[in-house]
Design an enzyme around this catalytic site. Structure first.
Site, PDB file in Angstrom:
ATOM      1  N   ASP A  58       0.823  -1.205   0.000  1.00  0.00           N
ATOM      2  CA  ASP A  58       0.000   0.000   0.000  1.00  0.00           C
ATOM      3  C   ASP A  58       0.860   1.260   0.000  1.00  0.00           C
ATOM      4  OD1 ASP A  58      -2.416  -1.331  -0.057  1.00  0.00           O
ATOM      5  OD2 ASP A  58      -2.705  -1.300   2.112  1.00  0.00           O
ATOM      6  N   GLY A  59       2.004   1.206   0.698  1.00  0.00           N
ATOM      7  CA  GLY A  59       2.877   2.375   0.752  1.00  0.00           C
ATOM      8  C   GLY A  59       3.381   2.788  -0.618  1.00  0.00           C
ATOM      9  N   HIS A 117       2.504   6.390  -2.289  1.00  0.00           N
ATOM     10  CA  HIS A 117       3.568   7.281  -2.772  1.00  0.00           C
ATOM     11  C   HIS A 117       3.259   7.767  -4.187  1.00  0.00           C
ATOM     12  CE1 HIS A 117       7.647   8.879  -3.078  1.00  0.00           C
ATOM     13  NE2 HIS A 117       7.728   8.318  -4.268  1.00  0.00           N
ATOM     14  N   ASN A 128      -4.324   8.964   2.769  1.00  0.00           N
ATOM     15  CA  ASN A 128      -4.781   8.338   4.010  1.00  0.00           C
ATOM     16  C   ASN A 128      -5.091   9.369   5.084  1.00  0.00           C
ATOM     17  OD1 ASN A 128      -4.985   5.620   3.487  1.00  0.00           O
ATOM     18  ND2 ASN A 128      -3.009   5.062   4.358  1.00  0.00           N
ATOM     19  N   ARG A 187       5.304  15.503  26.647  1.00  0.00           N
ATOM     20  CA  ARG A 187       4.136  16.243  27.115  1.00  0.00           C
ATOM     21  C   ARG A 187       3.057  16.289  26.036  1.00  0.00           C
ATOM     22  NH1 ARG A 187       5.753  22.010  29.155  1.00  0.00           N
ATOM     23  NH2 ARG A 187       3.600  21.887  29.920  1.00  0.00           N
ATOM     24  N   ARG A 197      -6.355  19.139  24.857  1.00  0.00           N
ATOM     25  CA  ARG A 197      -4.988  18.669  25.056  1.00  0.00           C
ATOM     26  C   ARG A 197      -4.950  17.201  24.658  1.00  0.00           C
ATOM     27  NH1 ARG A 197      -3.101  19.314  30.804  1.00  0.00           N
ATOM     28  NH2 ARG A 197      -1.017  19.593  29.898  1.00  0.00           N
ATOM     29  N   ASP A 202      -2.142  14.042  22.387  1.00  0.00           N
ATOM     30  CA  ASP A 202      -0.864  13.769  21.731  1.00  0.00           C
ATOM     31  C   ASP A 202      -0.885  14.181  20.264  1.00  0.00           C
ATOM     32  OD1 ASP A 202       0.147  12.775  24.063  1.00  0.00           O
ATOM     33  OD2 ASP A 202      -0.041  10.662  23.506  1.00  0.00           O
ATOM     34  N   GLN A 214       4.825   9.917   5.011  1.00  0.00           N
ATOM     35  CA  GLN A 214       5.858   9.942   3.978  1.00  0.00           C
ATOM     36  C   GLN A 214       6.546  11.296   3.845  1.00  0.00           C
ATOM     37  OE1 GLN A 214       4.457   8.324   0.260  1.00  0.00           O
ATOM     38  NE2 GLN A 214       4.105   6.301   1.129  1.00  0.00           N
TER      39      GLN A 214
END
Length: 307
Positions: free
Chosen positions: A78-79, A83, A154, A165, A182, A184, A255
């Site tokens: 798939d990558g 690309h 994607n 943090r 807040r 990640d 990518q």
């Protein structure tokens, strides 16, 4: 004298996953199919090995291939196809198909042992599948100047990268405030990407025919921050608190990375040109989900219905 109709895809390019020793053999099997149908074959010199065949097609630069082809065959995972899809975005109406030499294969759905399906596609027997692309822009808050841009099939992910943090984000949709939270990071996904990182983050699976975008928080501090699906024509803007601006990156399909700087924000919307995939006859997205996610197996410790 009977004249043969022109092939549906007069010029076909082949791009492979670099370093895969099985690609040469697959190319040798594809070339007679293309020749028999009057297709001009172009090989990507960056990724394709020499075949040693007298019928050896032109080996051309990646840029030449992308500009010249009506169909591009991606050999890899798939990558590899992602690309290529990113590279052709906005260039021209080129179709993409994939032969799976990777692992999962959500996008490259033809197995090497089923190259007869490639022949069907070359004969015009195929399912056309247009997929939404995302256009990610880094824009100045002062005058809205475009600083950097990229595309993703994607997802676009705003994520922390050099700190443990959490980061603080402000999200607006079509100019209307949505949330201050807040976390990640935040995943902005297409329906195609709903079975990738967004699914791992707890987002829903969205059928690729829907013109929609997903917002999936990554480990939000407040549990009420849930995944959200919005219309595909929405304009999504994300500001990062100045204290955290140097600790974030914007990743497009894992990518390529874009860097935010003080006084800039991330803007994501649908790219005006979708990606056009072609699949063999009988292609079914639901069959794909059953096969790739294991939904078709027997239920454990339960007698089959009707037993």
């Amino acid at each position: 004298m009977d004249e043969h109709p022109p092939p549906p895809f007069p010029t076909v390019g082949i791009i492979g996953k670099p370093g895969d020793p099985a690609i040469a053999g697959l190319v040798e099997r594809l070339l007679p199919m293309l020749e028999a149908r009057g297709c001009t074959a172009l090989l990507d010199e960056q990724s394709m090995p020499e075949t040693g065949d007298d019928r050896h097609p032109q080996r051309v630069s990646r840029e030449t291939l992308l500009d010249a082809c009506d169909l591009i065959i991606a050999i890899g995972g798939d990558g590899t196809l992602i690309h290529i899809a990113r590279a052709v975005a906005g260039r021209r109406d080129v179709a993409l198909m994939g032969i799976n030499r990777g692992r999962l294969g959500f996008l490259v759905d033809i197995a090497p042992e089923h190259l007869d399906e490639v022949a069907q596609i070359l004969d015009g027997q195929h399912v056309v599948d247009e997929r939404l692309l995302l256009h990610a822009e880094i824009r100045s808050n002062e005058d809205d100047t475009l600083l950097r841009e990229d595309v993703a099939i994607n997802e676009v992910v705003l994520h922390r990268w050099n700190t443990a943090r959490m980061i603080e984000l402000v999200t607006r949709i079509d100019g209307e405030p949505l949330s201050d939270h807040r976390s990640d990071g935040l995943i902005l996904a297409t329906p195609t990407g709903s079975t990738a990182y967004a699914m791992a983050g707890g987002g829903p699976i969205v059928h690729p025919n829907l013109h929609a975008m997903l917002l999936v928080p990554v480990c939000p501090h407040t549990l009420s921050n849930r995944p959200l699906v919005v219309d595909g024509s929405s304009r999504i803007e994300i500001d990062v608190h100045p204290r955290f601006i140097e600790h974030v990156r914007v990743s497009c399909d894992s990518q390529n990375d874009l860097t935010l700087q003080a006084g800039s924000r991330l803007v994501v919307r649908a790219h005006p040109s979708p990606v056009r995939l072609v699949h063999p006859p009988g292609y079914s997205y639901f069959n794909l989900l059953r096969a790739k996610l294991g939904w078709g197996g027997p239920l454990c410790n339960i007698e089959p219905f009707g037993a």
